[in-house]
Design an enzyme around this catalytic site. Structure first.
Site, short mmCIF file in Angstrom:
data_model
loop_
_atom_site.label_atom_id
_atom_site.label_comp_id
_atom_site.label_asym_id
_atom_site.label_seq_id
_atom_site.Cartn_x
_atom_site.Cartn_y
_atom_site.Cartn_z
N ASP A 29 3.80 -8.13 5.98
CA ASP A 29 3.95 -9.19 4.80
C ASP A 29 3.20 -9.04 4.26
OD1 ASP A 29 4.54 -10.54 2.36
OD2 ASP A 29 6.81 -10.94 2.28
N ARG A 64 7.87 2.90 5.88
CA ARG A 64 7.18 3.54 4.74
C ARG A 64 5.53 3.31 5.47
NH1 ARG A 64 7.90 2.97 -0.47
NH2 ARG A 64 6.40 1.89 -0.89
N GLU A 70 1.79 -2.71 4.58
CA GLU A 70 3.18 -2.27 4.79
C GLU A 70 4.38 -3.27 5.12
OE1 GLU A 70 6.73 -1.26 2.85
OE2 GLU A 70 4.94 -0.55 1.64
N PRO A 116 3.18 4.87 -1.09
CA PRO A 116 3.07 5.70 0.31
C PRO A 116 1.03 5.99 0.34
CG PRO A 116 3.61 6.78 -1.82
CD PRO A 116 3.39 4.76 -2.56
N ALA A 167 0.99 -1.15 0.22
CA ALA A 167 -0.31 -0.31 -0.17
C ALA A 167 0.35 1.07 0.06
CB ALA A 167 -0.38 -0.22 1.23
N CYS A 171 4.36 -1.26 -12.85
CA CYS A 171 4.86 0.02 -13.22
C CYS A 171 5.67 -1.10 -14.08
CB CYS A 171 4.93 0.87 -12.55
SG CYS A 171 6.20 0.45 -11.50
N GLY A 204 -1.04 6.14 -2.37
CA GLY A 204 -1.99 7.18 -3.42
C GLY A 204 -2.69 6.17 -4.15
N LYS A 205 -3.54 4.58 -4.04
CA LYS A 205 -4.01 3.60 -4.48
C LYS A 205 -4.85 3.80 -3.06
CE LYS A 205 -1.33 1.58 -8.65
NZ LYS A 205 -0.63 2.49 -7.80
#
Length: 301
Positions: free
Chosen positions: A167, A145, A140, A119, A117, A237, A121-122
């Site tokens: 995890d 983070r 996360e 930082p 998850a 990505c 944004g989603k």
């Protein structure tokens, strides 16, 4: 002179797409205009457009997402200096990274797992799309983070999100979720910025092999935790088939899962690369879009 694309990546791009299309991809490894998403938990598109106007910033609407804006001729720092940004009324986010939550379509009262998850944004986008009423578990494994994720959730006014510094592969198989978002760790082959250089150590055969093994393990876990008859999104990505279609082919048959063809207005605007699984989407890096892969998957009953 700009740095060269790492040799391993260039070889893979040429092999997968051919020299002409590979050259177009490399031409897209450039800085893009600032893009943002209006945080509808705290504000409206109309209000944020007004704030940009008052600041003398030129913006452009995104035809397939009312809450997304392209801000021309400024750096991110200029947007971050706005009081509306500080108040969490907007979130700087690339257009491509907005796609997975839009494909997932989070709804009120759905239990949703965000497997990687930070930082946020989603995660915050899914909360906004659900009217701040989805029940989101955000994983996360890195403590720093995870803290950044929690900070962004609080700034955006997000509720009903449980942050787990863990995890996601270690979650109990007893959990079940209505939807899962797996924006998997990847090589980032769709998001290189040649002006900043790219360390070649990130593109070694051993590193790519480890990344794809992680992706397969996480996708297996996602489908284990997804309720039968429900849907998830797998995204990266990366624009390399071995991190995308090949991961799906390796995992889906053994998990009683199938591809759900993506249908969304962004398909008419985003520059698309060829794929070899019908219904999945791979966005080509350009002056506006990062390279991004998105697949919608249903776990059969």
């Amino acid at each position: 002179m700009l740095p060269k694309v790492p040799e391993l990546l260039m070889n893979r791009l040429n092999a997968q797409y051919g020299p002409a299309l590979a050259a177009e991809i490399v031409a897209g490894y450039v800085h893009r205009p600032v893009t943002l998403r209006v945080n509808t938990i705290k504000s409206t598109a109309e209000a944020i457009r007004g704030a940009l106007n008052r600041a003398g910033m030129t913006w452009e609407a995104v035809p397939w997402y009312e809450d997304a804006l392209i801000v021309q001729g400024v750096r991110e720092e200029a947007v971050q200096a706005l009081p509306e940004y500080e108040a969490g009324e907007m979130y700087l986010q690339s257009l491509s990274s907005m796609l997975p939550p839009l494909v997932l379509q989070p709804r009120q009262r759905e239990s949703i797992l965000d497997m990687a998850a930070a930082p946020g944004g989603k995660t915050t986008q899914m909360a906004a799309l659900s009217g701040n009423a989805a029940l989101i578990t955000a994983c996360e494994k890195n403590k720093i983070r995870a803290e950044r994720l929690q900070f962004n959730l609080e700034r955006q006014g997000v509720k009903r999100v449980s942050v787990m510094c863990q995890d996601a592969r270690q979650l109990s198989d007893l959990f079940r979720f209505d939807k899962v978002l797996l924006d998997a760790p990847c090589t980032g082959s769709g998001t290189l910025l040649l002006a900043e250089g790219e360390p070649e150590r990130r593109m070694t055969p051993d590193w790519v092999s480890k990344i794809t093994a992680t992706q397969k393990a996480m996708l297996k876990k996602a489908l284990t935790l997804l309720s039968a008859g429900h849907e998830m999104v797998y995204s990266t990505c990366s624009i390399l088939r071995e991190e995308n279609e090949e991961v799906l082919r390796a995992v889906l048959p053994g998990m009683n899962a199938e591809i759900v063809p993506i249908a969304h207005p962004f398909l008419a605007d985003a520059p698309l690369l060829p794929v070899d699984i019908p219904g999945v989407v791979c966005v080509k890096p350009t002056e506006r879009f990062e390279g991004f892969f998105v697949a919608k998957i249903r776990k059969k009953k």
